[in-house]
Design an enzyme around this catalytic site. Sequence first.
Site, PDB file in Angstrom:
ATOM      1  N   ASN A  10       0.798  -1.055   0.102  1.00 24.65           N
ATOM      2  CA  ASN A  10       0.028   0.180  -0.040  1.00 24.65           C
ATOM      3  C   ASN A  10       1.064   1.249  -0.021  1.00 24.65           C
ATOM      4  O   ASN A  10       1.639   1.554   0.981  1.00 24.65           O
ATOM      5  CB  ASN A  10      -0.798  -0.053   1.238  1.00 24.65           C
ATOM      6  CG  ASN A  10      -1.670   1.046   1.551  1.00 24.65           C
ATOM      7  OD1 ASN A  10      -1.847   1.846   0.620  1.00 24.65           O
ATOM      8  ND2 ASN A  10      -2.507   1.408   2.615  1.00 24.65           N
ATOM      9  N   LYS A  12       0.117   4.189  -0.443  1.00 21.33           N
ATOM     10  CA  LYS A  12      -0.540   5.313   0.574  1.00 21.33           C
ATOM     11  C   LYS A  12      -0.149   6.582  -0.752  1.00 21.33           C
ATOM     12  O   LYS A  12       0.013   6.608  -1.804  1.00 21.33           O
ATOM     13  CB  LYS A  12       0.214   5.524   1.923  1.00 21.33           C
ATOM     14  CG  LYS A  12      -0.114   4.320   2.722  1.00 21.33           C
ATOM     15  CD  LYS A  12       0.005   4.366   4.005  1.00 21.33           C
ATOM     16  CE  LYS A  12      -0.204   3.187   4.656  1.00 21.33           C
ATOM     17  NZ  LYS A  12      -0.034   3.262   6.252  1.00 21.33           N
ATOM     18  N   HIS A  96      -9.437   0.997   4.794  1.00 23.91           N
ATOM     19  CA  HIS A  96      -8.161   1.159   5.602  1.00 23.91           C
ATOM     20  C   HIS A  96      -8.447   1.958   6.769  1.00 23.91           C
ATOM     21  O   HIS A  96      -9.215   2.907   6.780  1.00 23.91           O
ATOM     22  CB  HIS A  96      -7.092   1.784   4.546  1.00 23.91           C
ATOM     23  CG  HIS A  96      -5.607   1.940   5.080  1.00 23.91           C
ATOM     24  ND1 HIS A  96      -5.391   2.621   6.034  1.00 23.91           N
ATOM     25  CD2 HIS A  96      -5.033   0.826   5.054  1.00 23.91           C
ATOM     26  CE1 HIS A  96      -4.115   2.328   6.523  1.00 23.91           C
ATOM     27  NE2 HIS A  96      -3.926   1.357   5.860  1.00 23.91           N
ATOM     28  N   GLU A  98      -6.919   4.530   7.911  1.00 26.64           N
ATOM     29  CA  GLU A  98      -6.511   5.789   7.682  1.00 26.64           C
ATOM     30  C   GLU A  98      -7.848   6.485   6.994  1.00 26.64           C
ATOM     31  O   GLU A  98      -8.105   7.711   7.119  1.00 26.64           O
ATOM     32  CB  GLU A  98      -5.337   6.083   6.602  1.00 26.64           C
ATOM     33  CG  GLU A  98      -4.166   5.890   7.623  1.00 26.64           C
ATOM     34  CD  GLU A  98      -2.891   5.160   6.795  1.00 26.64           C
ATOM     35  OE1 GLU A  98      -2.715   5.604   5.570  1.00 26.64           O
ATOM     36  OE2 GLU A  98      -2.026   4.819   7.421  1.00 26.64           O
ATOM     37  N   GLU A 168      -5.538  -5.217  10.490  1.00 30.68           N
ATOM     38  CA  GLU A 168      -4.552  -4.029  10.889  1.00 30.68           C
ATOM     39  C   GLU A 168      -4.692  -3.426  12.073  1.00 30.68           C
ATOM     40  O   GLU A 168      -5.391  -2.371  11.982  1.00 30.68           O
ATOM     41  CB  GLU A 168      -4.183  -2.906   9.623  1.00 30.68           C
ATOM     42  CG  GLU A 168      -4.076  -3.807   8.319  1.00 30.68           C
ATOM     43  CD  GLU A 168      -3.628  -2.708   7.282  1.00 30.68           C
ATOM     44  OE1 GLU A 168      -2.353  -3.020   6.691  1.00 30.68           O
ATOM     45  OE2 GLU A 168      -4.287  -1.751   7.029  1.00 30.68           O
ATOM     46  N   GLY A 174       2.537   2.296  10.778  1.00 32.90           N
ATOM     47  CA  GLY A 174       3.399   3.309  10.666  1.00 32.90           C
ATOM     48  C   GLY A 174       4.122   3.835  12.097  1.00 32.90           C
ATOM     49  O   GLY A 174       4.560   4.829  12.087  1.00 32.90           O
ATOM     50  N   SER A 214       3.476  -2.061  10.404  1.00 37.16           N
ATOM     51  CA  SER A 214       4.918  -2.309  10.575  1.00 37.16           C
ATOM     52  C   SER A 214       5.404  -3.414  10.190  1.00 37.16           C
ATOM     53  O   SER A 214       6.315  -3.989  10.870  1.00 37.16           O
ATOM     54  CB  SER A 214       5.086  -1.778  12.083  1.00 37.16           C
ATOM     55  OG  SER A 214       4.970  -0.532  12.216  1.00 37.16           O
ATOM     56  N   GLY A 235       2.725  -1.091   4.281  1.00 40.66           N
ATOM     57  CA  GLY A 235       2.854   0.166   4.026  1.00 40.66           C
ATOM     58  C   GLY A 235       4.310   0.817   3.888  1.00 40.66           C
ATOM     59  O   GLY A 235       4.816   0.744   2.705  1.00 40.66           O
TER      60      GLY A 235
HETATM   61  P1  PGA Z   1       2.957   0.163   7.558  1.00 42.02           P
HETATM   62  O1  PGA Z   1       1.353   0.390   7.251  1.00 42.02           O
HETATM   63  O2  PGA Z   1       3.450  -1.048   7.095  1.00 42.02           O
HETATM   64  O3  PGA Z   1       3.643   1.438   7.323  1.00 42.02           O
HETATM   65  O4  PGA Z   1       2.564   0.092   9.352  1.00 42.02           O
HETATM   66  C1  PGA Z   1       0.361  -0.729   6.684  1.00 42.02           C
HETATM   67  C2  PGA Z   1      -0.800  -0.186   6.192  1.00 42.02           C
HETATM   68  O5  PGA Z   1      -1.358   0.794   6.725  1.00 42.02           O
HETATM   69  O6  PGA Z   1      -1.182  -0.800   5.611  1.00 42.02           O
END
Ligand code: PGA
Length: 252
Positions: A10, A12, A96, A98, A168, A174, A214, A235
Site C-alpha cells: 500500500n 499510500k 483502510h 486511515e 491491521e 506506521g 509495521s 505500507g
Molecule cells: P505500515 O502500514 O506498514 O507502514 O505500518 C501498513 C498499512 O497501513 O497498510
Amino acid sequence: MARRSFVAGNWKMNKTPQEARALALELRAGLEGWRQGDVGVFPPYVSLGVVTEALKGTPIIVGAQNVFWEKSGAFTGEVSAGMLAASGCACAIVGHSERRQYFGETDETVNKRLKAALAQKLKAIVCVGETKDERVGGTTQQVVKRQVAGAFAGLKAEEMAEVTVAYEPVWAIGTGLTATPAQAQEVHAFIRQLLAERFGTGVADSLRIQYGGSVKADNAKELLAQPDIDGALVGGASLVAKDFVAIVKAAK
Ligand code: PGA
C-alpha cells in the site's frame, strides 16, 4: 488447508507517477520468476496507468487504495469501480484505517464500496483492526466483530472468493510497533471463526487474511509463519523495492 500467500504494498500518498514507475520496474526485476505467491501493489490513483504499464506481462497485480460506490456523476474527487476496472486495476483496498480515521469511513460505507468493487469484478482487500484504546480497553474482538459484520453485510458466500481480509491493528500502523506473531495469530483465528459462522467453513478456510502494521523484512517471516496469517499488507516498507521483495519472499 493450504492458502496461497498474498503480499500487497500500500503505497499510500507517496511517489509521483515517475517515481512510481521506477519503483514498479525495480519490483519487476526483483520478483522476476517469483511464482510462489500472489503480489499486489496499490499506488495512488494518478500512477495506476504507469504502474500497470510497467508491470505488464508479470503476475503482479495493480490495485487502487479506495473506490467509490456510485457509477458516475457529480461526485467531485471520487473514482468509480468501473473506472478502475477500465484502467487495468484488478483490486481495491476498502476500509483502510486511515480512511476510517481521517475521512469518515464507516462500516456502512465500507460495505457499499466493497459491493461496488465486486460488482465490477474487482478483487478487494477489506481492512479491519482495533485502535490502541480499544486494545487496552479489552474490546478488540468486539470491534473486529462489528467491522467484519458491517463490511460483509448482505454478501453471498460465493462473492467472498474475491475478498481478502487485512487485519491491521491501528496502533501498529506506521508506528514501528508490530503485533507479536501470537497477538496477530489470535485475532486472525478469531476473524476466520467469524467468517466460518457467517459463510461456512469452506469460505473461511480458503479466504486469505493478511496482517498489516509495521511489517518489515526482519519481522515478516515470523508473522507469516503463523497458521492463520496468509500474507501481509505493507505500507512503509513497500516503498523500498528490496525491502518489499524480501517481505514477499518471506511468505510461505
Ligand atoms: P505500515 O502500514 O506498514 O507502514 O505500518 C501498513 C498499512 O497501513 O497498510
